[in-house]
Scaffold this motif. Sequence first.
Motif, PDB file in Angstrom:
ATOM      1  N   PRO A 264       0.633  -1.337  -0.278  1.00  0.00           N
ATOM      2  CA  PRO A 264      -0.675  -0.015   0.218  1.00  0.00           C
ATOM      3  C   PRO A 264       1.091   0.835  -0.278  1.00  0.00           C
ATOM      4  O   PRO A 264       1.854   1.415   0.767  1.00  0.00           O
ATOM      5  CB  PRO A 264      -0.665   0.170   1.557  1.00  0.00           C
ATOM      6  CG  PRO A 264       0.158  -0.959   2.160  1.00  0.00           C
ATOM      7  CD  PRO A 264       0.140  -2.136   1.208  1.00  0.00           C
ATOM      8  N   VAL A 265       0.156   1.796  -0.563  1.00  0.00           N
ATOM      9  CA  VAL A 265       1.270   3.710  -0.748  1.00  0.00           C
ATOM     10  C   VAL A 265      -0.119   5.098  -0.262  1.00  0.00           C
ATOM     11  O   VAL A 265      -1.204   4.501  -0.241  1.00  0.00           O
ATOM     12  CB  VAL A 265       1.719   3.756  -2.265  1.00  0.00           C
ATOM     13  CG1 VAL A 265       2.364   3.437  -2.358  1.00  0.00           C
ATOM     14  CG2 VAL A 265       0.675   4.012  -3.406  1.00  0.00           C
ATOM     15  N   ALA A 266       0.622   5.709  -0.210  1.00  0.00           N
ATOM     16  CA  ALA A 266      -0.633   7.068   0.343  1.00  0.00           C
ATOM     17  C   ALA A 266       0.050   8.247  -0.688  1.00  0.00           C
ATOM     18  O   ALA A 266       0.452   7.900  -0.835  1.00  0.00           O
ATOM     19  CB  ALA A 266      -0.192   7.488   1.740  1.00  0.00           C
ATOM     20  N   ALA A 267      -0.877   9.008  -0.887  1.00  0.00           N
ATOM     21  CA  ALA A 267      -0.957   9.591  -1.930  1.00  0.00           C
ATOM     22  C   ALA A 267       0.423  10.475  -2.042  1.00  0.00           C
ATOM     23  O   ALA A 267       1.355  10.816  -2.583  1.00  0.00           O
ATOM     24  CB  ALA A 267      -2.539  10.998  -1.836  1.00  0.00           C
ATOM     25  N   LEU A 268       1.019  11.340  -0.604  1.00  0.00           N
ATOM     26  CA  LEU A 268       2.197  11.854  -0.573  1.00  0.00           C
ATOM     27  C   LEU A 268       3.409  10.656  -0.616  1.00  0.00           C
ATOM     28  O   LEU A 268       3.690  11.606  -1.544  1.00  0.00           O
ATOM     29  CB  LEU A 268       2.265  12.552   1.056  1.00  0.00           C
ATOM     30  CG  LEU A 268       2.820  13.355   0.943  1.00  0.00           C
ATOM     31  CD1 LEU A 268       2.615  14.718  -0.172  1.00  0.00           C
ATOM     32  CD2 LEU A 268       2.745  14.145   3.097  1.00  0.00           C
ATOM     33  N   ASP A 269       3.025   9.731  -0.387  1.00  0.00           N
ATOM     34  CA  ASP A 269       4.633   8.858  -0.820  1.00  0.00           C
ATOM     35  C   ASP A 269       4.371   8.738  -2.223  1.00  0.00           C
ATOM     36  O   ASP A 269       5.434   8.762  -2.377  1.00  0.00           O
ATOM     37  CB  ASP A 269       3.914   7.314  -0.577  1.00  0.00           C
ATOM     38  CG  ASP A 269       3.328   7.636   1.269  1.00  0.00           C
ATOM     39  OD1 ASP A 269       4.076   7.394   1.966  1.00  0.00           O
ATOM     40  OD2 ASP A 269       2.825   5.954   1.486  1.00  0.00           O
ATOM     41  N   VAL A 270       3.565   8.751  -3.134  1.00  0.00           N
ATOM     42  CA  VAL A 270       3.486   9.032  -4.406  1.00  0.00           C
ATOM     43  C   VAL A 270       4.021  10.179  -4.731  1.00  0.00           C
ATOM     44  O   VAL A 270       5.614   9.975  -5.898  1.00  0.00           O
ATOM     45  CB  VAL A 270       2.475   8.569  -5.187  1.00  0.00           C
ATOM     46  CG1 VAL A 270       2.450   8.827  -6.497  1.00  0.00           C
ATOM     47  CG2 VAL A 270       1.463   7.353  -4.693  1.00  0.00           C
ATOM     48  N   ALA A 271       3.867  11.352  -4.896  1.00  0.00           N
ATOM     49  CA  ALA A 271       4.910  12.476  -4.749  1.00  0.00           C
ATOM     50  C   ALA A 271       6.530  12.168  -4.306  1.00  0.00           C
ATOM     51  O   ALA A 271       6.891  12.964  -5.018  1.00  0.00           O
ATOM     52  CB  ALA A 271       3.798  13.957  -4.178  1.00  0.00           C
ATOM     53  N   GLN A 272       5.775  11.940  -3.002  1.00  0.00           N
ATOM     54  CA  GLN A 272       7.769  11.829  -2.320  1.00  0.00           C
ATOM     55  C   GLN A 272       8.774  11.374  -3.574  1.00  0.00           C
ATOM     56  O   GLN A 272      10.280  11.364  -3.456  1.00  0.00           O
ATOM     57  CB  GLN A 272       7.670  11.451  -1.696  1.00  0.00           C
ATOM     58  CG  GLN A 272       7.062  12.260  -0.136  1.00  0.00           C
ATOM     59  CD  GLN A 272       7.333  12.101   1.159  1.00  0.00           C
ATOM     60  OE1 GLN A 272       7.386  11.128   1.175  1.00  0.00           O
ATOM     61  NE2 GLN A 272       6.669  13.611   2.269  1.00  0.00           N
ATOM     62  N   ALA A 273       7.705   9.839  -4.093  1.00  0.00           N
ATOM     63  CA  ALA A 273       9.022   9.367  -5.203  1.00  0.00           C
ATOM     64  C   ALA A 273       9.345   9.277  -6.211  1.00  0.00           C
ATOM     65  O   ALA A 273      10.158   9.242  -6.386  1.00  0.00           O
ATOM     66  CB  ALA A 273       8.022   8.258  -4.767  1.00  0.00           C
ATOM     67  N   LEU A 274       8.750  10.932  -6.923  1.00  0.00           N
ATOM     68  CA  LEU A 274       8.854  11.740  -8.307  1.00  0.00           C
ATOM     69  C   LEU A 274      10.441  11.555  -8.259  1.00  0.00           C
ATOM     70  O   LEU A 274      10.531  10.985  -9.435  1.00  0.00           O
ATOM     71  CB  LEU A 274       8.111  12.283  -8.130  1.00  0.00           C
ATOM     72  CG  LEU A 274       6.485  11.860  -8.790  1.00  0.00           C
ATOM     73  CD1 LEU A 274       5.611  13.607  -8.587  1.00  0.00           C
ATOM     74  CD2 LEU A 274       6.482  11.136  -9.621  1.00  0.00           C
ATOM     75  N   PRO A 275      11.306  12.336  -8.195  1.00  0.00           N
ATOM     76  CA  PRO A 275      12.654  12.915  -7.845  1.00  0.00           C
ATOM     77  C   PRO A 275      13.355  11.333  -8.192  1.00  0.00           C
ATOM     78  O   PRO A 275      13.660  11.513  -9.505  1.00  0.00           O
ATOM     79  CB  PRO A 275      12.840  13.973  -6.815  1.00  0.00           C
ATOM     80  CG  PRO A 275      11.446  13.446  -6.513  1.00  0.00           C
ATOM     81  CD  PRO A 275      10.588  12.605  -6.217  1.00  0.00           C
ATOM     82  N   HIS A 276      13.513  10.513  -7.478  1.00  0.00           N
ATOM     83  CA  HIS A 276      13.626   9.132  -7.876  1.00  0.00           C
ATOM     84  C   HIS A 276      13.461   8.686  -8.997  1.00  0.00           C
ATOM     85  O   HIS A 276      14.431   7.347  -9.947  1.00  0.00           O
ATOM     86  CB  HIS A 276      13.446   8.373  -6.875  1.00  0.00           C
ATOM     87  CG  HIS A 276      13.660   6.828  -6.703  1.00  0.00           C
ATOM     88  ND1 HIS A 276      15.855   6.604  -6.980  1.00  0.00           N
ATOM     89  CD2 HIS A 276      13.609   5.882  -7.162  1.00  0.00           C
ATOM     90  CE1 HIS A 276      15.506   5.044  -7.145  1.00  0.00           C
ATOM     91  NE2 HIS A 276      14.754   4.622  -7.194  1.00  0.00           N
TER      92      HIS A 276
END
Length: 291
Positions: A264-276
């Motif tokens: 599972p992921v939360a929406a903010l987790d998705v945003a934080q993973a974007l740069p990588h």
Amino acid sequence: MSTPQDWGAEQVRERWPVPPSDADKYSRGVVGVVAGSDAYPGAAALVVSGAIRAGAGMVRYVGPARAQDLVLSHRPECVVHDPGDAAESLPRAQAWVVGPGVADHPIQDAAIGAVMASGLPMVVDAGALEEVARSRASGSRDAPSDRVLLTPHAEELMRTLEALRHDATILDIAADRAGHARLLAETARATVLLKGARTLIASPGGHVLELPSAPPWLATAGSGDVLAGIAGALLAAGLTAADAGACAAWAHARAAESANRGGPVAALDVAQALPHVIAALLGSPSRPSSE
């Protein structure tokens, strides 16, 4: 009608904007955001986070004080604006995201109206979908169709089509997702991103792109707000609505995988993973953010 065209990493890599050595925050693209409300302030923070993490040079947020405070607590680099001031004089931006989490705020609605009248590129989600679609269907099209991206999920697509006097049930849409996305694109003269397990991008004229399957864990509250922010950053960088939508949907799904592969992921987790995810796509692997 054309068969949906698949879209993957190669197409995204070719189009993703990379700043040149002499870039500044304005040349990289300024995103304006009219989102959130006193009832749903989190939408504002998620849209802004998606835009910043996707590479926007600057983000300007327009909304009520409660949402402004939440935005600044998550992203202090964002510039905030009172919606009344924005309705009178729209802040400088190359593209706008309007609608996520907006609820019963007449002054904020006026700011959305100012964005519509500006002719600037825009991502349109949630609370602004029906208004923008009706306006464009009636002939008020200050922005060209390849610079306007409507981002409904299936129920929002149904309600927006109903607002345009096209009756369709959820079952109808499930049976022909591409056909109903095309219908909205043609009627509103805008590009349509239909969210789902496989996101579709429909442009006026019948062209449809189909994205690879997204992780089912991505079906979580707020993930669409992050997606809207990513697409807004890409529109501000100069991509067309179709390219911005397709690239945003691809990066959004891959960021969900990166945030917690298979879980599972939360929406903010998705945003934080974007740069990588973006760094890996472009050939410059980096460590995932731990913020």
